[in-house]
Motif scaffolding. Structure first.
Motif, PDB file in Angstrom:
ATOM      1  N   GLY A   1      19.389 -40.447 150.480  1.00 16.14           N
ATOM      2  CA  GLY A   1      18.933 -41.322 151.562  1.00 16.14           C
ATOM      3  C   GLY A   1      17.524 -41.828 151.326  1.00 16.14           C
ATOM      4  O   GLY A   1      17.222 -43.007 151.556  1.00 16.14           O
ATOM      5  N   CYS A   2      16.650 -40.949 150.859  1.00 13.54           N
ATOM      6  CA  CYS A   2      15.273 -41.357 150.555  1.00 13.54           C
ATOM      7  C   CYS A   2      15.230 -42.295 149.355  1.00 13.54           C
ATOM      8  O   CYS A   2      14.421 -43.224 149.305  1.00 13.54           O
ATOM      9  N   LYS A   3      16.087 -42.055 148.372  1.00  9.53           N
ATOM     10  CA  LYS A   3      16.166 -42.948 147.209  1.00  9.53           C
ATOM     11  C   LYS A   3      16.529 -44.371 147.642  1.00  9.53           C
ATOM     12  O   LYS A   3      15.889 -45.350 147.237  1.00  9.53           O
ATOM     13  N   ILE A   4      17.579 -44.484 148.443  1.00  3.02           N
ATOM     14  CA  ILE A   4      18.029 -45.809 148.867  1.00  3.02           C
ATOM     15  C   ILE A   4      17.006 -46.459 149.801  1.00  3.02           C
ATOM     16  O   ILE A   4      16.775 -47.674 149.728  1.00  3.02           O
ATOM     17  N   ALA A   5      16.369 -45.667 150.653  1.00  2.00           N
ATOM     18  CA  ALA A   5      15.296 -46.209 151.488  1.00  2.00           C
ATOM     19  C   ALA A   5      14.179 -46.774 150.620  1.00  2.00           C
ATOM     20  O   ALA A   5      13.590 -47.821 150.930  1.00  2.00           O
ATOM     21  N   THR A   6      13.886 -46.105 149.513  1.00  2.00           N
ATOM     22  CA  THR A   6      12.845 -46.571 148.593  1.00  2.00           C
ATOM     23  C   THR A   6      13.233 -47.910 147.966  1.00  2.00           C
ATOM     24  O   THR A   6      12.377 -48.777 147.749  1.00  2.00           O
ATOM     25  N   ILE A   7      14.534 -48.090 147.713  1.00  2.49           N
ATOM     26  CA  ILE A   7      14.992 -49.375 147.170  1.00  2.49           C
ATOM     27  C   ILE A   7      14.859 -50.481 148.212  1.00  2.49           C
ATOM     28  O   ILE A   7      14.371 -51.575 147.906  1.00  2.49           O
ATOM     29  N   ILE A   8      15.249 -50.222 149.458  1.00  4.15           N
ATOM     30  CA  ILE A   8      15.154 -51.286 150.457  1.00  4.15           C
ATOM     31  C   ILE A   8      13.725 -51.507 150.933  1.00  4.15           C
ATOM     32  O   ILE A   8      13.432 -52.537 151.545  1.00  4.15           O
ATOM     33  N   GLU A   9      12.828 -50.582 150.602  1.00  6.04           N
ATOM     34  CA  GLU A   9      11.395 -50.817 150.833  1.00  6.04           C
ATOM     35  C   GLU A   9      10.763 -51.557 149.653  1.00  6.04           C
ATOM     36  O   GLU A   9       9.548 -51.750 149.604  1.00  6.04           O
ATOM     37  N   GLN A  10      11.609 -51.938 148.658  1.00  6.55           N
ATOM     38  CA  GLN A  10      11.207 -52.722 147.490  1.00  6.55           C
ATOM     39  C   GLN A  10      10.288 -51.962 146.534  1.00  6.55           C
ATOM     40  O   GLN A  10       9.596 -52.558 145.712  1.00  6.55           O
ATOM     41  N   GLU A  11      10.320 -50.626 146.599  1.00  6.22           N
ATOM     42  CA  GLU A  11       9.512 -49.807 145.700  1.00  6.22           C
ATOM     43  C   GLU A  11      10.297 -49.386 144.456  1.00  6.22           C
ATOM     44  O   GLU A  11       9.730 -48.804 143.536  1.00  6.22           O
TER      45      GLU A  11
END
Length: 300
Positions: free
Chosen positions: A213-223
């Motif tokens: 979940g944190c990995k995918i959140a990092t992708i949608i935060e453009q990081e």
């Protein structure tokens, strides 16, 4: 009781109301996890048990009860099924021989990233998804240590809510050259086959984050831009992927099997075997092709 109806062609009545309830439950679950994470006196000891599938703590169990109690109070058990990491092992001794019969299934991971929770990396999440006939239509992913909840509905986009109630729509990056993309990986759980894949892919920028979940959140935060799951002796489960998948795809990304097909849930076997690829979507087909070619050489 909240009404939810499928209208056809991926149209749903009542989905936004259901999403609001799921978001509220995710916030409550995040607060419970944060209290355990900080060792607050009223929560008690973590009581860590090292199981075959990984560690389990008192926090996992407490949050599992909280989420299921609240969802079942709101939606009942007549039309909705419930598949949770902490409860599936008691069904058919951990192996579901057939899918749950309901069309609507809540898929819950009360604590994704238990090892990161124990190791105090801060990279753990609560993941709640509602799937209809095997496909996610609603998702909430709470990242407690950032005090954010990411949520999405089918066709409705992805949003992030902060503790002060501010809600913002989020989108993946527009980076579109494979060699410029960053891959997000775990600090552990990487075998030789996966490391060989990483070495041969043209994208060399790695970012280390725990929970899916944190990995995918990092992708949608453009990081970051790419996440790859490559099963070996074990594989991720439905609850690892269902909620993260929807918040990514509704933010403009793609999340597929290596052959480009969509993920499916509640199939009986909760394992998501094989190679799963998540990306910002702009080079997804090229990424799939190169990954397949590399794996064929590695496995040859």
């Amino acid at each position: 009781m909240t009404e939810l109806k499928y209208l056809g062609e991926n149209q749903f009545e009542g989905l936004e109301e259901v999403a609001a309830i799921a978001r509220s439950v995710a916030w409550g679950a995040a607060d419970i996890l944060r209290s355990y994470y900080r060792g607050e006196p009223h929560t008690g000891d973590l009581n860590i048990e090292n199981k075959k599938e990984g560690p389990v703590t008192a926090a996992d169990i407490a949050v599992n009860h909280y989420i299921l109690d609240n969802l079942q109070a709101a939606f009942g058990t007549q039309d909705f099924g419930y598949l949770s990491e902490e409860t599936y092992k008691f069904q058919s001794k951990g192996v579901l021989s057939s899918p749950l019969p309901e069309a609507w299934i809540w898929i819950v991971d009360p604590l994704d990233g238990t090892r990161d929770f124990i190791d105090k990396t801060g990279e753990y999440a609560v993941q709640i998804a509602l799937v209809y006939q095997g496909s996610p239509v609603l998702a909430a992913v709470a990242w407690p240590e950032t005090e954010k909840v990411y949520y999405a509905t089918k066709g409705g986009g992805t949003f992030v809510e902060t503790r002060d109630g501010l809600i913002t729509q989020v989108q993946v990056s527009d980076r579109n050259k494979l060699e410029d993309l960053s891959i997000i990986v775990s600090r552990t759980h990487r075998d030789d086959r996966f490391n060989n894949l990483l070495q041969q892919l043209p994208c060399k920028n790695l970012k280390y984050v725990g929970s899916v979940g944190c990995k995918i959140a990092t992708i949608i935060e453009q990081e970051a831009d790419i996440y790859i799951s490559l099963s070996g002796k074990s594989a991720p489960k439905d609850w690892d992927m269902a909620a993260p998948e929807l918040i990514l795809t509704e933010a403009g990304g793609k999340f597929t099997y290596l052959d480009g097909s969509a993920l499916k849930y509640n199939r009986g076997d909760v394992h998501q075997w094989g190679c799963l690829v998540a990306s910002n979507g702009h080079c997804h087909d090229d990424l799939l092709a190169q990954t397949k070619q590399i794996l064929e050489k590695v496995d040859g």
